[in-house]
Motif scaffolding. Sequence first.
Motif, PDB file in Angstrom:
ATOM      1  N   ASP A  60       0.768  -1.318  -0.064  1.00 39.01           N
ATOM      2  CA  ASP A  60       0.031   0.209  -0.030  1.00 39.01           C
ATOM      3  C   ASP A  60       0.827   1.114  -0.073  1.00 39.01           C
ATOM      4  O   ASP A  60       0.402   2.218   0.423  1.00 39.01           O
ATOM      5  N   ARG A  61       2.115   1.204  -0.516  1.00 43.75           N
ATOM      6  CA  ARG A  61       2.913   2.326  -0.955  1.00 43.75           C
ATOM      7  C   ARG A  61       2.423   2.973  -1.878  1.00 43.75           C
ATOM      8  O   ARG A  61       2.486   2.376  -3.177  1.00 43.75           O
ATOM      9  N   VAL A  62       2.330   4.249  -1.741  1.00 43.55           N
ATOM     10  CA  VAL A  62       1.924   5.298  -3.337  1.00 43.55           C
ATOM     11  C   VAL A  62       3.099   5.274  -3.945  1.00 43.55           C
ATOM     12  O   VAL A  62       3.948   5.733  -3.759  1.00 43.55           O
ATOM     13  N   LEU A  63       2.665   4.961  -5.379  1.00 46.66           N
ATOM     14  CA  LEU A  63       3.752   4.974  -6.322  1.00 46.66           C
ATOM     15  C   LEU A  63       3.392   6.126  -7.232  1.00 46.66           C
ATOM     16  O   LEU A  63       4.120   6.560  -8.332  1.00 46.66           O
ATOM     17  N   GLY A  64       2.063   6.543  -7.067  1.00 45.72           N
ATOM     18  CA  GLY A  64       1.707   7.704  -8.387  1.00 45.72           C
ATOM     19  C   GLY A  64       0.156   8.056  -8.202  1.00 45.72           C
ATOM     20  O   GLY A  64      -0.336   7.486  -7.126  1.00 45.72           O
ATOM     21  N   TRP A  65      -0.120   9.140  -8.646  1.00 44.69           N
ATOM     22  CA  TRP A  65      -1.369   9.380  -8.511  1.00 44.69           C
ATOM     23  C   TRP A  65      -1.969  10.199  -9.767  1.00 44.69           C
ATOM     24  O   TRP A  65      -1.258  10.533 -10.513  1.00 44.69           O
ATOM     25  N   ALA A  66      -3.248  10.271  -9.715  1.00 44.88           N
ATOM     26  CA  ALA A  66      -3.831  10.915 -10.854  1.00 44.88           C
ATOM     27  C   ALA A  66      -5.442  11.664 -10.249  1.00 44.88           C
ATOM     28  O   ALA A  66      -5.970  11.084  -9.313  1.00 44.88           O
ATOM     29  N   ALA A  67      -5.432  12.641 -10.926  1.00 44.34           N
ATOM     30  CA  ALA A  67      -6.701  13.523 -10.224  1.00 44.34           C
ATOM     31  C   ALA A  67      -7.336  14.428 -11.233  1.00 44.34           C
ATOM     32  O   ALA A  67      -6.476  14.851 -12.158  1.00 44.34           O
ATOM     33  N   ALA A  68      -8.668  14.799 -11.224  1.00 42.95           N
ATOM     34  CA  ALA A  68      -8.968  15.674 -12.339  1.00 42.95           C
ATOM     35  C   ALA A  68     -10.306  16.465 -11.548  1.00 42.95           C
ATOM     36  O   ALA A  68     -10.575  15.878 -10.660  1.00 42.95           O
ATOM     37  N   GLY A  69     -10.378  17.364 -12.463  1.00 43.47           N
ATOM     38  CA  GLY A  69     -11.333  18.592 -11.590  1.00 43.47           C
ATOM     39  C   GLY A  69     -11.968  19.385 -12.738  1.00 43.47           C
ATOM     40  O   GLY A  69     -11.509  19.263 -13.883  1.00 43.47           O
ATOM     41  N   PRO A  70     -13.136  19.742 -12.448  1.00 40.21           N
ATOM     42  CA  PRO A  70     -13.958  20.594 -13.235  1.00 40.21           C
ATOM     43  C   PRO A  70     -13.092  21.836 -14.320  1.00 40.21           C
ATOM     44  O   PRO A  70     -12.197  22.410 -13.654  1.00 40.21           O
ATOM     45  N   VAL A  71     -13.494  22.114 -15.412  1.00 42.53           N
ATOM     46  CA  VAL A  71     -12.816  23.109 -16.142  1.00 42.53           C
ATOM     47  C   VAL A  71     -13.418  24.514 -15.759  1.00 42.53           C
ATOM     48  O   VAL A  71     -13.125  25.320 -16.065  1.00 42.53           O
ATOM     49  N   SER A  72     -14.738  24.252 -15.403  1.00 43.36           N
ATOM     50  CA  SER A  72     -15.610  25.326 -15.352  1.00 43.36           C
ATOM     51  C   SER A  72     -16.748  25.075 -14.511  1.00 43.36           C
ATOM     52  O   SER A  72     -17.288  23.839 -14.341  1.00 43.36           O
ATOM     53  N   ALA A  73     -17.532  26.262 -13.783  1.00 45.16           N
ATOM     54  CA  ALA A  73     -18.486  26.047 -13.049  1.00 45.16           C
ATOM     55  C   ALA A  73     -19.926  25.905 -14.026  1.00 45.16           C
ATOM     56  O   ALA A  73     -21.043  25.829 -13.348  1.00 45.16           O
ATOM     57  N   ARG A  74     -19.587  26.676 -15.032  1.00 43.93           N
ATOM     58  CA  ARG A  74     -20.814  26.569 -15.975  1.00 43.93           C
ATOM     59  C   ARG A  74     -21.240  25.220 -16.427  1.00 43.93           C
ATOM     60  O   ARG A  74     -20.756  24.353 -16.661  1.00 43.93           O
ATOM     61  N   PRO A  75     -22.829  25.212 -16.156  1.00 46.06           N
ATOM     62  CA  PRO A  75     -23.356  23.905 -16.595  1.00 46.06           C
ATOM     63  C   PRO A  75     -23.085  23.228 -17.761  1.00 46.06           C
ATOM     64  O   PRO A  75     -22.996  21.915 -17.863  1.00 46.06           O
ATOM     65  N   VAL A  76     -22.892  23.970 -18.872  1.00 46.08           N
ATOM     66  CA  VAL A  76     -22.579  23.486 -20.157  1.00 46.08           C
ATOM     67  C   VAL A  76     -21.351  22.466 -20.069  1.00 46.08           C
ATOM     68  O   VAL A  76     -21.239  21.741 -20.989  1.00 46.08           O
ATOM     69  N   TYR A  77     -20.416  22.764 -19.231  1.00 48.95           N
ATOM     70  CA  TYR A  77     -19.227  22.036 -19.145  1.00 48.95           C
ATOM     71  C   TYR A  77     -18.999  20.970 -18.021  1.00 48.95           C
ATOM     72  O   TYR A  77     -17.947  20.643 -17.774  1.00 48.95           O
ATOM     73  N   ARG A  78     -20.171  20.381 -17.698  1.00 46.62           N
ATOM     74  CA  ARG A  78     -20.152  19.896 -16.261  1.00 46.62           C
ATOM     75  C   ARG A  78     -19.597  18.523 -16.723  1.00 46.62           C
ATOM     76  O   ARG A  78     -19.116  17.756 -15.923  1.00 46.62           O
ATOM     77  N   GLY A  79     -19.567  17.882 -17.784  1.00 50.11           N
ATOM     78  CA  GLY A  79     -18.611  16.852 -18.335  1.00 50.11           C
ATOM     79  C   GLY A  79     -17.144  16.783 -18.710  1.00 50.11           C
ATOM     80  O   GLY A  79     -16.621  15.908 -19.592  1.00 50.11           O
ATOM     81  N   VAL A  80     -16.748  18.126 -18.536  1.00 47.89           N
ATOM     82  CA  VAL A  80     -15.383  18.328 -19.101  1.00 47.89           C
ATOM     83  C   VAL A  80     -14.284  18.255 -17.753  1.00 47.89           C
ATOM     84  O   VAL A  80     -14.704  19.287 -16.953  1.00 47.89           O
ATOM     85  N   VAL A  81     -13.501  17.858 -17.708  1.00 45.09           N
ATOM     86  CA  VAL A  81     -12.348  17.814 -16.885  1.00 45.09           C
ATOM     87  C   VAL A  81     -11.104  17.944 -17.102  1.00 45.09           C
ATOM     88  O   VAL A  81     -10.742  17.457 -18.456  1.00 45.09           O
ATOM     89  N   GLU A  82     -10.028  18.635 -16.335  1.00 44.47           N
ATOM     90  CA  GLU A  82      -8.647  18.521 -16.747  1.00 44.47           C
ATOM     91  C   GLU A  82      -7.960  17.750 -15.590  1.00 44.47           C
ATOM     92  O   GLU A  82      -8.300  17.832 -14.359  1.00 44.47           O
ATOM     93  N   HIS A  83      -7.124  16.941 -16.115  1.00 43.09           N
ATOM     94  CA  HIS A  83      -6.503  15.865 -15.280  1.00 43.09           C
ATOM     95  C   HIS A  83      -5.123  16.088 -15.266  1.00 43.09           C
ATOM     96  O   HIS A  83      -4.438  16.743 -16.145  1.00 43.09           O
ATOM     97  N   SER A  84      -4.380  15.531 -14.282  1.00 46.21           N
ATOM     98  CA  SER A  84      -3.101  15.317 -14.033  1.00 46.21           C
ATOM     99  C   SER A  84      -2.737  13.798 -13.610  1.00 46.21           C
ATOM    100  O   SER A  84      -3.528  13.164 -13.070  1.00 46.21           O
ATOM    101  N   VAL A  85      -1.542  13.326 -14.133  1.00 49.43           N
ATOM    102  CA  VAL A  85      -0.953  12.111 -13.840  1.00 49.43           C
ATOM    103  C   VAL A  85       0.481  12.322 -13.263  1.00 49.43           C
ATOM    104  O   VAL A  85       1.246  12.817 -14.127  1.00 49.43           O
ATOM    105  N   TYR A  86       0.957  11.838 -12.052  1.00 50.08           N
ATOM    106  CA  TYR A  86       2.500  11.844 -11.653  1.00 50.08           C
ATOM    107  C   TYR A  86       2.751  10.455 -11.258  1.00 50.08           C
ATOM    108  O   TYR A  86       1.991   9.905 -10.544  1.00 50.08           O
ATOM    109  N   VAL A  87       4.010  10.193 -11.389  1.00 47.76           N
ATOM    110  CA  VAL A  87       4.445   8.977 -10.972  1.00 47.76           C
ATOM    111  C   VAL A  87       5.804   9.215 -10.285  1.00 47.76           C
ATOM    112  O   VAL A  87       6.432   9.929 -10.779  1.00 47.76           O
TER     113      VAL A  87
END
Length: 172
Positions: A60-87
Amino acid sequence: MEPLATRPMTPADWPAVEAIYRAGIATGHATFEAEPPPDWHAFASGKRPDLMLVAVDGDDRVLGWAAAGPVSARPVYRGVVEHSVYVAPHAAGRGVGSQLLGDLLAVADRSGVWTVQSSIFPENAASLKLHQSAGFRVVGRRERIGLMPCGPLAGQWRDTVLIERRAPATTS
């Protein structure tokens, strides 16, 4: 190869996530950020909790992470996220990034995300290759978009490559 699994990221993972983030910052090819966020709450505040994963070994030692968050609070973009991956540097080349990105995309697809996007420095060939193999496409290049604030490239103007991946149901 030792076992590798992904699981949801928790506040207890923050020290390892922060260390991996800091190592990425030090390369000068991961982000414009000069420092990781000061704590878990600052880190997690811009992310979707369901789109925060860590890759762990059999202990259970962390080797990397990935995360994503919304690009906008506007409802039209509710299904669009920006992500990062780090190892973690010591885990590079072991499939950690592929597993994290694949699992992140699977969760995103199930949760109604239709576009996962990011900006990558063109010098980060490993990340570009990883994303291409996961179905991302290049949609543009932003030239001299930011002045690097720190690290080995401090003071240099940097380009970024814009990439995106559309959920399978939205590609037609």
